[in-house]
Design a protein around this motif. Structure first.
Motif, PDB file in Angstrom:
ATOM      1  N   CYS A 156     -25.448 -31.362 -13.893  1.00  0.00           N
ATOM      2  CA  CYS A 156     -25.418 -29.914 -13.701  1.00  0.00           C
ATOM      3  C   CYS A 156     -25.475 -29.568 -12.209  1.00  0.00           C
ATOM      4  O   CYS A 156     -24.790 -28.645 -11.741  1.00  0.00           O
ATOM      5  CB  CYS A 156     -26.576 -29.244 -14.440  1.00  0.00           C
ATOM      6  N   MET A 157     -26.277 -30.311 -11.462  1.00  0.00           N
ATOM      7  CA  MET A 157     -26.328 -30.116 -10.016  1.00  0.00           C
ATOM      8  C   MET A 157     -24.976 -30.436  -9.386  1.00  0.00           C
ATOM      9  O   MET A 157     -24.523 -29.742  -8.461  1.00  0.00           O
ATOM     10  CB  MET A 157     -27.419 -30.995  -9.401  1.00  0.00           C
ATOM     11  N   LEU A 158     -24.329 -31.490  -9.881  1.00  0.00           N
ATOM     12  CA  LEU A 158     -23.013 -31.868  -9.374  1.00  0.00           C
ATOM     13  C   LEU A 158     -21.985 -30.777  -9.661  1.00  0.00           C
ATOM     14  O   LEU A 158     -21.166 -30.435  -8.782  1.00  0.00           O
ATOM     15  CB  LEU A 158     -22.570 -33.192 -10.004  1.00  0.00           C
ATOM     16  N   ILE A 159     -22.025 -30.228 -10.862  1.00  0.00           N
ATOM     17  CA  ILE A 159     -21.106 -29.145 -11.218  1.00  0.00           C
ATOM     18  C   ILE A 159     -21.305 -27.955 -10.287  1.00  0.00           C
ATOM     19  O   ILE A 159     -20.340 -27.318  -9.849  1.00  0.00           O
ATOM     20  CB  ILE A 159     -21.307 -28.740 -12.693  1.00  0.00           C
ATOM     21  N   ARG A 160     -22.562 -27.664  -9.978  1.00  0.00           N
ATOM     22  CA  ARG A 160     -22.863 -26.561  -9.046  1.00  0.00           C
ATOM     23  C   ARG A 160     -22.288 -26.845  -7.658  1.00  0.00           C
ATOM     24  O   ARG A 160     -21.753 -25.940  -7.001  1.00  0.00           O
ATOM     25  CB  ARG A 160     -24.378 -26.353  -8.961  1.00  0.00           C
ATOM     26  N   LEU A 213     -19.693 -28.476  -7.068  1.00  0.00           N
ATOM     27  CA  LEU A 213     -18.232 -28.412  -7.181  1.00  0.00           C
ATOM     28  C   LEU A 213     -17.746 -26.989  -7.446  1.00  0.00           C
ATOM     29  O   LEU A 213     -16.619 -26.796  -7.922  1.00  0.00           O
ATOM     30  CB  LEU A 213     -17.753 -29.341  -8.303  1.00  0.00           C
ATOM     31  N   ASP A 214     -18.579 -26.005  -7.153  1.00  0.00           N
ATOM     32  CA  ASP A 214     -18.226 -24.616  -7.455  1.00  0.00           C
ATOM     33  C   ASP A 214     -16.934 -24.192  -6.767  1.00  0.00           C
ATOM     34  O   ASP A 214     -16.129 -23.458  -7.345  1.00  0.00           O
ATOM     35  CB  ASP A 214     -19.370 -23.678  -7.075  1.00  0.00           C
ATOM     36  N   SER A 215     -16.702 -24.677  -5.550  1.00  0.00           N
ATOM     37  CA  SER A 215     -15.476 -24.313  -4.831  1.00  0.00           C
ATOM     38  C   SER A 215     -14.241 -24.836  -5.554  1.00  0.00           C
ATOM     39  O   SER A 215     -13.218 -24.136  -5.649  1.00  0.00           O
ATOM     40  CB  SER A 215     -15.517 -24.874  -3.408  1.00  0.00           C
ATOM     41  N   HIS A 271     -13.437 -17.590  -9.931  1.00  0.00           N
ATOM     42  CA  HIS A 271     -14.706 -17.577  -9.202  1.00  0.00           C
ATOM     43  C   HIS A 271     -15.893 -17.536 -10.173  1.00  0.00           C
ATOM     44  O   HIS A 271     -15.944 -16.702 -11.079  1.00  0.00           O
ATOM     45  CB  HIS A 271     -14.761 -16.362  -8.275  1.00  0.00           C
ATOM     46  N   GLY A 272     -16.827 -18.463  -9.960  1.00  0.00           N
ATOM     47  CA  GLY A 272     -18.023 -18.512 -10.786  1.00  0.00           C
ATOM     48  C   GLY A 272     -17.868 -19.291 -12.073  1.00  0.00           C
ATOM     49  O   GLY A 272     -18.795 -19.326 -12.899  1.00  0.00           O
ATOM     50  N   PHE A 273     -16.706 -19.939 -12.249  1.00  0.00           N
ATOM     51  CA  PHE A 273     -16.451 -20.670 -13.506  1.00  0.00           C
ATOM     52  C   PHE A 273     -17.419 -21.827 -13.702  1.00  0.00           C
ATOM     53  O   PHE A 273     -17.689 -22.228 -14.838  1.00  0.00           O
ATOM     54  CB  PHE A 273     -15.005 -21.193 -13.522  1.00  0.00           C
TER      55      PHE A 273
END
Length: 207
Positions: free
Chosen positions: A84-88, A90-92, A100-102
């Motif tokens: 979950c931290m990794l997904i965060r 990779l927000d860009s 945006h914000g997906f």
């Protein structure tokens, strides 16, 4: 006598390794700023290193989960936290690829799935979490998380650097301070995670 010497020697080697490891955040940031002449954007060596460290950390606990069925559910949950931290981080990527914000959606799906799966064997999960927090590497992991979630955020606040530099404010200085400390946190986390894998496997072999 020789046993004590070998133990001390190995600890010294470990200390030297830590010293080398601690240079990685500086090397990454210096390369971005001095070689690539960038403002440490989302697509930078610093960000890529953070994402790689998170992926290895999540993968380390996932590896334990799939190689030890006795603690499978608990380590899946721990691994999901870092995914979950990794997904965060990779927000860009998600912003450009979808909208945006997906990133929130895959993070929520990952978290809910892992929580549901871990509750299927509550005792297994609880025992694993107990072993996890009891391990000598857990405080080191917590220090890394504290640097990321608290120290780097507070140290990188715009208002603080505006107060420090006043009219001479330069965002690159603020970014260097924030990203260096954040990468330091990820460096500490991956050190604790990899050490945990070795520690866990050693305990298994003894048992």
């Amino acid at each position: 006598m020789s046993e004590h010497f070998n133990y001390i020697f190995m600890k010294l080697i470990n200390f030297i390794f830590i010293l080398i490891l601690m240079t990685l955040p500086i090397i990454a940031v210096r390369y971005d700023v001095l070689t690539l002449h960038n403002n440490i954007p989302e697509q930078s060596l610093t960000e890529w290193t953070e994402e790689m460290f998170l992926a290895i950390t999540a993968g380390s606990f996932l590896f334990i989960g799939f190689t030890d069925t006795k603690h499978h559910h608990g380590f899946i949950l721990i691994s999901a936290f870092f995914f979950c931290m990794l997904i965060r981080e990779l927000d860009s990527f998600f912003d450009n690829a979808v909208f945006h914000g997906f990133w929130v959606y895959p993070a929520i799906i990952t978290a809910i799935t892992a929580l549901y799966y871990s509750t299927q064997k509550r005792e297994n999960t609880l025992n694993t979490l107990y072993l996890f927090v009891k391990d000598k590497n857990f405080p080191i992991l917590c220090i890394g998380l504290a640097i990321i979630f608290v120290f780097s955020r507070l140290f990188g606040m715009d208002v603080f650097w505006h107060q420090v530099m006043g009219s001479d404010f330069q965002r690159i200085v603020k970014n260097i301070a924030e990203e260096t400390t954040e990468l330091l946190g990820y460096t500490i986390i991956i050190y604790a995670a990899v050490n945990y894998v070795f520690s866990f496997n050693n305990k298994k072999s003894i048992i």
